[in-house]
Design an enzyme around this catalytic site. Structure first.
Site, mmCIF file in Angstrom:
data_model
loop_
_atom_site.group_PDB
_atom_site.id
_atom_site.type_symbol
_atom_site.label_atom_id
_atom_site.label_comp_id
_atom_site.label_asym_id
_atom_site.label_seq_id
_atom_site.Cartn_x
_atom_site.Cartn_y
_atom_site.Cartn_z
ATOM 1 N N ARG A 208 -71.358 110.788 -8.804
ATOM 2 C CA ARG A 208 -72.240 109.802 -9.439
ATOM 3 C C ARG A 208 -72.559 108.616 -8.518
ATOM 4 O O ARG A 208 -73.449 107.830 -8.833
ATOM 5 C CB ARG A 208 -71.633 109.301 -10.754
ATOM 6 C CG ARG A 208 -71.711 110.332 -11.872
ATOM 7 C CD ARG A 208 -71.349 109.740 -13.233
ATOM 8 N NE ARG A 208 -71.596 110.683 -14.320
ATOM 9 C CZ ARG A 208 -70.678 111.491 -14.849
ATOM 10 N NH1 ARG A 208 -69.447 111.480 -14.381
ATOM 11 N NH2 ARG A 208 -70.995 112.298 -15.836
ATOM 12 N N HIS B 274 -63.605 116.518 -3.580
ATOM 13 C CA HIS B 274 -63.481 117.958 -3.862
ATOM 14 C C HIS B 274 -62.868 118.695 -2.674
ATOM 15 O O HIS B 274 -62.024 119.570 -2.845
ATOM 16 C CB HIS B 274 -64.860 118.559 -4.126
ATOM 17 C CG HIS B 274 -65.565 118.003 -5.329
ATOM 18 N ND1 HIS B 274 -66.696 117.235 -5.237
ATOM 19 C CD2 HIS B 274 -65.291 118.103 -6.653
ATOM 20 C CE1 HIS B 274 -67.109 116.896 -6.445
ATOM 21 N NE2 HIS B 274 -66.267 117.403 -7.329
#
Lengths: 280, 280
Positions: B187, B37
């Site tokens: 995740r 990100h």
């Protein structure tokens, strides 16, 4: 009045109008304009909008057995009508301009697209929503104008706008009727003189229902629908549906009140026609 | 850095920034931010954008048996990371803010959404496209940033943007990897130490394929995929797919060349992981 064919021309003109502080009013059409379209355009102009009208017969909203090929087209007449109304821009894209060969994306409003018209025209509203979403993205209007004649379409477009966070006010305009009561539609052109007489049974049935509700205060949907169906079935036409529904979600209602409507469709020979009465 | 929760706040801030002539850069995320990100955000800021990051765990893109409830969330940590990057605005809507109770509309990119991930996560990309379309309409960005890690998502979003005439440049950013080679993903938090070791087999297989293509000039997909599968199957993980595809349409390719990629997914215990190599 500017007549443009390209997406990038639309963006340039709209951007320039916005820079000048204009409010953009958009009227999407499939052309072969009639009084119904003109009333949308006049509303946009009365609202003080920089008014852009699109003319595009959208293949995506026609089923394989429907009338895409023979849908009436008369661009010269359309443009002369639009010029008289002082429209600012007419956007007339080709099919290749609107859709790439590899186009895939669909905008769907499930549930309410499958009711009423959706049962007879599967996929129709997905085609409508997809092209309208594209046209909204191209024209970035402040207001967009739709007629109550296509009530289910109007309701679905409103839902799409809310659901997708489009910052557009959907302005609804009442159905325009010819002097004999028939709701204005480009498809009326398909009717022979005799078929047109038969077709009037739909607006007559709806008018009768309107009087029962508004003059006699009869609001029981079952009674109203039974009366309407009786009138329609007295004529040599095929009744496809006549239903009393909540306007927001098109669910059936047992009593007519505010925010309900009665929507109907008939087939006269090979021509499908829709009409409705709305209690807003 | 402004932290906002309401759609109307987004519109106001973006409108104001546009008035000041800013280019809007948008980075949609589901939070629990990692280096991947951050690389998107740094690219947006390096591009000189007024940068808005959204944090929203979108229920629509999770299947009924998937990890929506347990998806990792840590807003305090996320905000402190974003502040250090000099992000302008963080949009953190609630689910109720994003979706009305009667939400219906879907944006779908058929065909390419049903391949690869789509086979294991039916409906996933429709959920992604729907929320991204909404976020695009709210933030009206000039540029939006997506990582190659989610290659199929990136390709589908690019297609949606073209097909719906959204006037947004999709900027793609390379996958960021941890020092052990694992592609950065929120995740990864699910993995035990032992599972993480097993999970590395996917990036190792892809790295081997990359070397075969780029150093040994082996471009036959069948050979490359067979080698990759052999490596993955040597470890105690479930191989879900490993496919060589055309990047534009995700159709299988027999030879690796420009604009192709090899995309894979494995399951390690209960954790699904994806990774890929791309030849742009």
């Amino acid at each position: 009045m500017e007549i443009i064919h390209r997406k990038n021309e639309v963006r340039t003109i709209i951007k320039e109008a916005k820079t000048r502080g204009k409010i953009i009013g958009f009227v999407p059409t499939m052309g072969y304009l009639h009084h119904g379209h003109i009333s949308l355009i006049r509303k946009a102009i009365a609202d003080g909008c920089f008014t852009i009208v699109s003319i595009f017969v959208n293949p995506l909203q026609f089923g394989p057995d429907e009338d895409f090929q023979r849908y009436p087209r008369d661009l010269v007449r359309d443009l002369s009508m639009l010029k008289k109304e002082f429209v600012d821009v007419v956007f007339v894209p080709s099919t290749d301009e609107m859709y790439t060969k590899s186009h895939l994306t669909e905008v769907r409003v499930p549930v309410i697209s499958e009711k009423l018209e959706g049962k007879f025209r599967p996929g129709h509203f997905t085609g409508v929503c997809t092209v309208v979403a594209k046209l909204f993205n191209l024209t970035s209007p402040d207001k967009a104008y739709f007629g109550w004649k296509d009530a289910q379409q109007l309701i679905i477009i409103k839902k799409m706008v809310v659901d997708l966070d489009l910052h557009i006010e959907i302005v609804s305009v009442p159905t325009v009727r010819d002097s004999d009561g028939l709701a204005a539609s480009s498809r009326n052109k398909y009717l022979s003189e005799q078929e047109r007489k038969k077709a009037l049974v739909l607006s007559r049935a709806l008018q009768k229902i309107k009087e029962m509700v508004e003059l006699e205060n009869i609001t029981d949907s079952e009674v109203l629908i039974a009366t309407g169906k009786k009138i329609i079935n007295s004529e040599d036409v095929e009744l496809q549906y006549l239903e009393a529904v909540e306007l927001e979600n098109l669910e059936p209602v047992s009593v007519i009140k505010n925010n309900t409507g009665i929507l109907g469709a008939i087939k006269v020979g090979k021509v499908r026609l829709i009409d409705n009465i709305i209690w807003e």
